[in-house]
Design an enzyme around this catalytic site. Structure first.
Site, PDB file in Angstrom:
ATOM      1  N   HIS A   1      -7.526   0.662  -6.412  1.00  0.00           N
ATOM      2  CA  HIS A   1      -7.644  -0.255  -5.431  1.00  0.00           C
ATOM      3  C   HIS A   1      -8.392  -1.282  -5.630  1.00  0.00           C
ATOM      4  O   HIS A   1      -9.376  -1.791  -5.344  1.00  0.00           O
ATOM      5  CB  HIS A   1      -8.573   0.847  -4.320  1.00  0.00           C
TER       6      HIS A   1
ATOM      7  N   ARG B   1     -13.946  -8.325   2.374  1.00  0.00           N
ATOM      8  CA  ARG B   1     -12.441  -8.304   2.232  1.00  0.00           C
ATOM      9  C   ARG B   1     -11.650  -9.423   2.631  1.00  0.00           C
ATOM     10  O   ARG B   1     -10.797  -9.808   2.013  1.00  0.00           O
ATOM     11  CB  ARG B   1     -12.128  -6.940   2.740  1.00  0.00           C
TER      12      ARG B   1
ATOM     13  N   GLN C   1     -10.315  -3.830  -3.089  1.00  0.00           N
ATOM     14  CA  GLN C   1     -11.470  -3.437  -2.788  1.00  0.00           C
ATOM     15  C   GLN C   1     -12.530  -3.576  -3.620  1.00  0.00           C
ATOM     16  O   GLN C   1     -13.472  -4.237  -3.320  1.00  0.00           O
ATOM     17  CB  GLN C   1     -11.435  -1.858  -2.590  1.00  0.00           C
TER      18      GLN C   1
ATOM     19  N   CYS D   1     -16.531   2.083   0.583  1.00  0.00           N
ATOM     20  CA  CYS D   1     -15.234   1.222   0.639  1.00  0.00           C
ATOM     21  C   CYS D   1     -14.820   1.176   2.281  1.00  0.00           C
ATOM     22  O   CYS D   1     -14.113   0.396   2.865  1.00  0.00           O
ATOM     23  CB  CYS D   1     -14.331   1.619  -0.205  1.00  0.00           C
TER      24      CYS D   1
ATOM     25  N   ASP E   1     -17.211   7.276  -2.110  1.00  0.00           N
ATOM     26  CA  ASP E   1     -15.982   7.202  -1.333  1.00  0.00           C
ATOM     27  C   ASP E   1     -15.437   8.509  -0.790  1.00  0.00           C
ATOM     28  O   ASP E   1     -16.380   9.557  -1.199  1.00  0.00           O
ATOM     29  CB  ASP E   1     -14.853   6.786  -2.451  1.00  0.00           C
TER      30      ASP E   1
ATOM     31  N   ARG F   1       0.802  -1.282   0.168  1.00  0.00           N
ATOM     32  CA  ARG F   1       0.082  -0.078   0.057  1.00  0.00           C
ATOM     33  C   ARG F   1       0.905   1.125  -0.038  1.00  0.00           C
ATOM     34  O   ARG F   1       1.743   1.273   1.037  1.00  0.00           O
ATOM     35  CB  ARG F   1      -0.965   0.280   1.234  1.00  0.00           C
TER      36      ARG F   1
HETATM   37  N1   CP Z   1     -11.327   0.221   2.638  1.00  0.00           N
HETATM   38  C1   CP Z   1     -10.081   0.044   2.866  1.00  0.00           C
HETATM   39  O1   CP Z   1      -9.340  -0.037   1.931  1.00  0.00           O
HETATM   40  O2   CP Z   1     -10.053   0.486   4.201  1.00  0.00           O
HETATM   41  P1   CP Z   1      -8.507   0.748   4.949  1.00  0.00           P
HETATM   42  O3   CP Z   1      -7.965   2.097   4.243  1.00  0.00           O
HETATM   43  O4   CP Z   1      -8.979   0.684   6.335  1.00  0.00           O
HETATM   44  O5   CP Z   1      -7.747  -0.583   4.780  1.00  0.00           O
HETATM   45  N1  NVA Z   2      -9.965   6.995  -1.987  1.00  0.00           N
HETATM   46  C1  NVA Z   2      -9.534   6.540  -0.395  1.00  0.00           C
HETATM   47  C2  NVA Z   2      -9.670   4.913  -0.080  1.00  0.00           C
HETATM   48  C3  NVA Z   2      -9.426   4.503   1.267  1.00  0.00           C
HETATM   49  C4  NVA Z   2      -9.731   2.971   1.525  1.00  0.00           C
HETATM   50  C5  NVA Z   2      -7.950   6.984  -0.161  1.00  0.00           C
HETATM   51  O1  NVA Z   2      -7.009   6.533  -1.169  1.00  0.00           O
HETATM   52  O2  NVA Z   2      -7.796   7.436   0.847  1.00  0.00           O
END
Ligand code: CP
Ligand code: NVA
Length: 305
Positions: A130, A290, A133, A262, A222, A103
């Site tokens: 993502h 998930r 997700q 999400c 989101d 990540r």
């Molecule tokens: N939706 C999602 O990826 O959540 P987190 O940022 O908590 O991992």
């Molecule tokens: N779009 C958001 C998703 C978090 C799971 C971000 O990147 O922060």
């Protein structure tokens, strides 16, 4: 040859179905208390440069339930943070680990890592994508609606990583995708262009959320400010104020529409309290899935099927 999971665009429809089939099996086994440990002795490396609740916990718990273990690595604590070459890091880590989930900010970091790694690399979120997700969200839609084919998904809000991955999904599966985003906050043009060319069910970009949610089976939103954009938070609140998923917008969708997010959500911004907590919302089941879907992904990538 090892397989990576960097974006949904890289998958064929059969790959989606293989994941959904296995996710369904591992979910049922878990609920029935049946132990399933095909990844005994395997280790998942987790390189995280951004915060996470769901992704981190579901991967850590998931590999543990499959018999393996996770090693959580913050880039600040490894030599990556001090500038060690990515090709050396990826090749060395490949000698210790069986798969890695990353990540981070740039998609190119994940792609470069995957190029040099000899183990599967999973994209756990970048500024651009993502995929874990949306893969899991499609499984949730299939569970709730019995199918995804022909359904209309309306994405309302920022054209961010989540929106981009929805476009990749629509390029590979016969869903109908409508996105409502403000000007200058549309999804990545290259992803939209390649997706629009492939999408069987069509991808339509709207300005007005009411147009996007008309006849929708799924309303998805989101955050307006993603990780790394915190300095723009106040400006974004103003720009996105007309893009809230609230009761009025929900009433324009199909009567049996489900509401997805999400998470994490900013209640009162992109979604109201009553809608996220209401009878159409599936966000908690969505978060649970998930775990099951990522277990399926790990099993398939690490064991090769
Ligand atoms: N939706 C999602 O990826 O959540 P987190 O940022 O908590 O991992
Ligand atoms: N779009 C958001 C998703 C978090 C799971 C971000 O990147 O922060």
């Amino acid at each position: 040859m090892k397989k990576d999971f960097l974006s949904l665009y890289d998958l064929e429809r059969a790959d989606f179905e293989a994941v959904f089939g296995k996710a369904d099996k591992v979910k049922k086994m878990l609920k029935a208390g049946v132990s399933h440990t095909p990844l005994a002795g395997k280790t998942l490396g987790m390189i995280f440069d951004k915060s996470s609740t769901r992704t981190r916990i579901s991967f850590e718990v998931g590999i543990y339930q499959l018999g393996g273990m996770a090693l959580f690595l913050n880039n600040r604590d490894t030599q990556v943070g001090r500038g060690e070459d990515i090709s050396d890091t990826a090749r060395v880590m490949s000698r210790y680990l069986d798969a890695v989930v990353i990540r981070t900010y740039s998609q190119s970091f994940v792609e470069d890592f995957a190029r040099y790694a000899t183990i599967p690399v999973i994209n756990g979120l970048t500024d651009e994508q993502h995929p874990c997700q949306i893969l899991s969200d499609l499984f949730t839609i299939k569970e709730k609606k019995g199918r995804y084919e022909g359904l209309k998904v309306a994405y309302v809000g920022d054209g961010n990583n989540v929106a981009n991955s929805w476009i990749d999904a629509a390029a590979r599966l016969p869903i109908r995708l409508g996105l409502a985003c403000p000007e200058k906050y549309e999804p990545a043009p290259n992803i939209l262009e390649r997706g629009t060319k492939k999408a069987e069910g069509g991808i339509t970009l709207y300005r007005n959320p009411a147009d996007a949610v008309k006849d929708a089976d799924v309303i998805y939103t989101d955050v307006w400010t993603s990780m790394g954009q915190e300095a723009e938070k106040e400006e974004r609140k103003k720009i996105f104020s007309g893009y809230q998923v609230n009761g009025e917008l929900l009433s324009r969708a199909r009567k049996d529409a489900i509401v997805m997010h999400c998470l994490p959500a900013h209640r009162g911004e992109e979604i109201t309290d009553d809608v996220i907590g209401g009878s159409h919302s599936v966000v908690i089941d969505q978060a649970e899935n998930r775990l099951h879907v990522q277990k399926a992904v790990m099993e398939i990538l690490i064991l090769g099927g």
